[in-house]
Design an enzyme around this catalytic site. Structure first.
Site, short mmCIF file in Angstrom:
data_model
loop_
_atom_site.label_atom_id
_atom_site.label_comp_id
_atom_site.label_asym_id
_atom_site.label_seq_id
_atom_site.Cartn_x
_atom_site.Cartn_y
_atom_site.Cartn_z
N ASP A 92 0.80 -1.23 0.00
CA ASP A 92 0.00 0.00 0.00
C ASP A 92 0.83 1.28 0.00
O ASP A 92 0.32 2.35 0.33
CB ASP A 92 -0.97 -0.01 1.19
N ASP A 153 -6.67 -4.46 -4.80
CA ASP A 153 -6.36 -3.11 -4.29
C ASP A 153 -5.04 -2.59 -4.83
O ASP A 153 -4.84 -1.38 -5.00
CB ASP A 153 -6.27 -3.10 -2.76
N1 GLY Z 1 -6.98 -1.82 0.76
C1 GLY Z 1 -7.82 -2.38 1.75
C2 GLY Z 1 -9.21 -1.92 1.67
O1 GLY Z 1 -9.67 -1.49 0.64
O2 GLY Z 1 -9.88 -1.98 2.67
#
Ligand code: GLY
Length: 368
Positions: A92, A153
């Site tokens: 992330d 994601d």
């Molecule tokens: N990236 C984790 C979520 O969308 O909750």
């Protein structure tokens, strides 16, 4: 949408008031009084820690308010603790450093921000598994149990790699982003245009071992935020590479999303959940709206911007709190279908909502 300029002014004024009274916080959600929590000591590596700064930068780009810049810079500097902690670095990094350092670099040219962005990008590139051609998702305690996990994601984090290649004029990071995007097209996007949340690879052979429901209802379901990550993420890969396959893929996911949007325009946590289930996710709606607006700009297909306006109008009329005594904007976000808590404020819903509204007026700063 009518009165968009008035709405943007209200959001801008509210954000200044909220930022001033929360000057040293990195928020994730609010308490029962509508006041921000603070992740600074709770978890400096939490994946959403860049979004509040990103929202402040978006509104700084809109009106150049010095308070917003100062607070966003403080958050960026706090995240250095995360950057120095290998165990806190994960897939992330795009969410964290594009919306802090990337934004600062774009809007002020700060050389320290360039440095942070490149360090974060190199770390993200280091998560690439050559056998399966995917970027590994979450960490584990060092036992390798998560070594084969990849998630939809991550499509939103690839712009960190594209940006690093643009800055260094070295294609290595872009090649890794493109390889991951191709793997995602092949193994995450289903024939009907919906997306998996988690694909499990054998990290040694690269073969697909399993597909999991993750934060959605279950295997084979359609977690709405995952669909939104797919729409916006593949569109962003197209914008950085001009590869039409990414644009076509984003369009297929968008068509699935639009076909499953309820009449109300309010988005459930999972498109497969029962009609009576009250769980909603405003984040999915706001993020999908951002992707749909970009998709319309790239394809000229008006149905995408019409869908975005439906989503944003539904949020505005039903799920947006402009009261100055509340720190949040959106009210009905959910982290995951199987969580106990649903329909509460989460900071990145507000980020994407603000970005989408600015986009409608072409007043956003492109941070991806
Ligand atoms: N990236 C984790 C979520 O969308 O909750």
């Amino acid at each position: 949408m009518s009165d968009l300029n008035i709405l943007l002014e209200k959001i801008y004024e509210k954000t200044i008031a909220v930022a001033a009274r929360n000057a040293h916080k990195i928020p994730y959600t609010t308490d029962e009084n509508g006041r921000f929590d603070d992740m600074t000591e709770k978890n400096i590596s939490w994946w959403t820690n860049g979004f509040w700064a990103g929202m402040l930068w978006q509104l700084y780009g809109y009106r150049e308010n010095e308070l917003l810049r100062k607070i966003a810079v403080e958050i960026e500097e706090k995240l250095d603790r995360n950057l120095m902690d290998a165990g806190g670095m994960d897939h992330d990094s795009g969410f964290k450093w594009l919306l802090t350092s990337g934004a600062n670099l774009t809007l002020t040219g700060n050389p320290d921000s360039r440095n942070r962005l490149l360090l974060a990008a190199d770390n993200l590139a280091g998560r690439f598994n050559l056998a399966g051609r995917y970027i590994r998702a979450w960490n584990d305690g060092g036992d390798g149990r998560n070594a084969g996990l990849a998630i939809i994601d991550c499509m939103m984090n690839l712009p960190l790699l594209y940006k690093a290649s643009e800055l260094t004029r070295d294609p290595r990071c872009r090649f890794i982003a493109e390889a991951h995007a191709h793997t995602a097209m092949e193994h995450f996007v289903r024939p009907d245009g919906s997306c998996e949340h988690i694909v499990v690879f054998d990290p040694e052979t690269g073969k697909v071992a399993d597909k999991l429901g993750g934060q959605g209802m279950g295997p084979g379901s359609a977690w709405t935020r995952g669909q939104a990550w797919g729409i916006y993420g593949f569109t962003l890969s197209y914008l950085h590479t001009k590869n039409r396959e990414y644009l076509d893929t984003a369009g297929r996911i968008a068509d699935f999303f639009i076909a499953h949007m309820p009449e109300s325009g309010l988005i459930p946590v999972d498109f497969m959940q029962d009609a009576e289930c009250p769980y909603e996710d405003d984040i999915a709606a706001a993020c999908a709206a951002c992707g749909l607006i970009e998709l319309e700009r790239a394809t000229g297909e008006e149905r995408y911007s019409e869908a975005a306006e439906r989503l944003l109008t539904a949020l505005l009329e039903n799920r947006c709190d402009l009261a100055l005594n509340k720190d949040n904007l959106l009210t009905h976000c959910s982290a995951a279908y199987h969580d106990k808590r649903h329909n509460f404020p989460i900071v990145y819903g507000d980020y994407f909502f603000t970005e989408a509204l600015l986009k409608l007026e072409r007043k956003e700063t492109f941070l991806w």
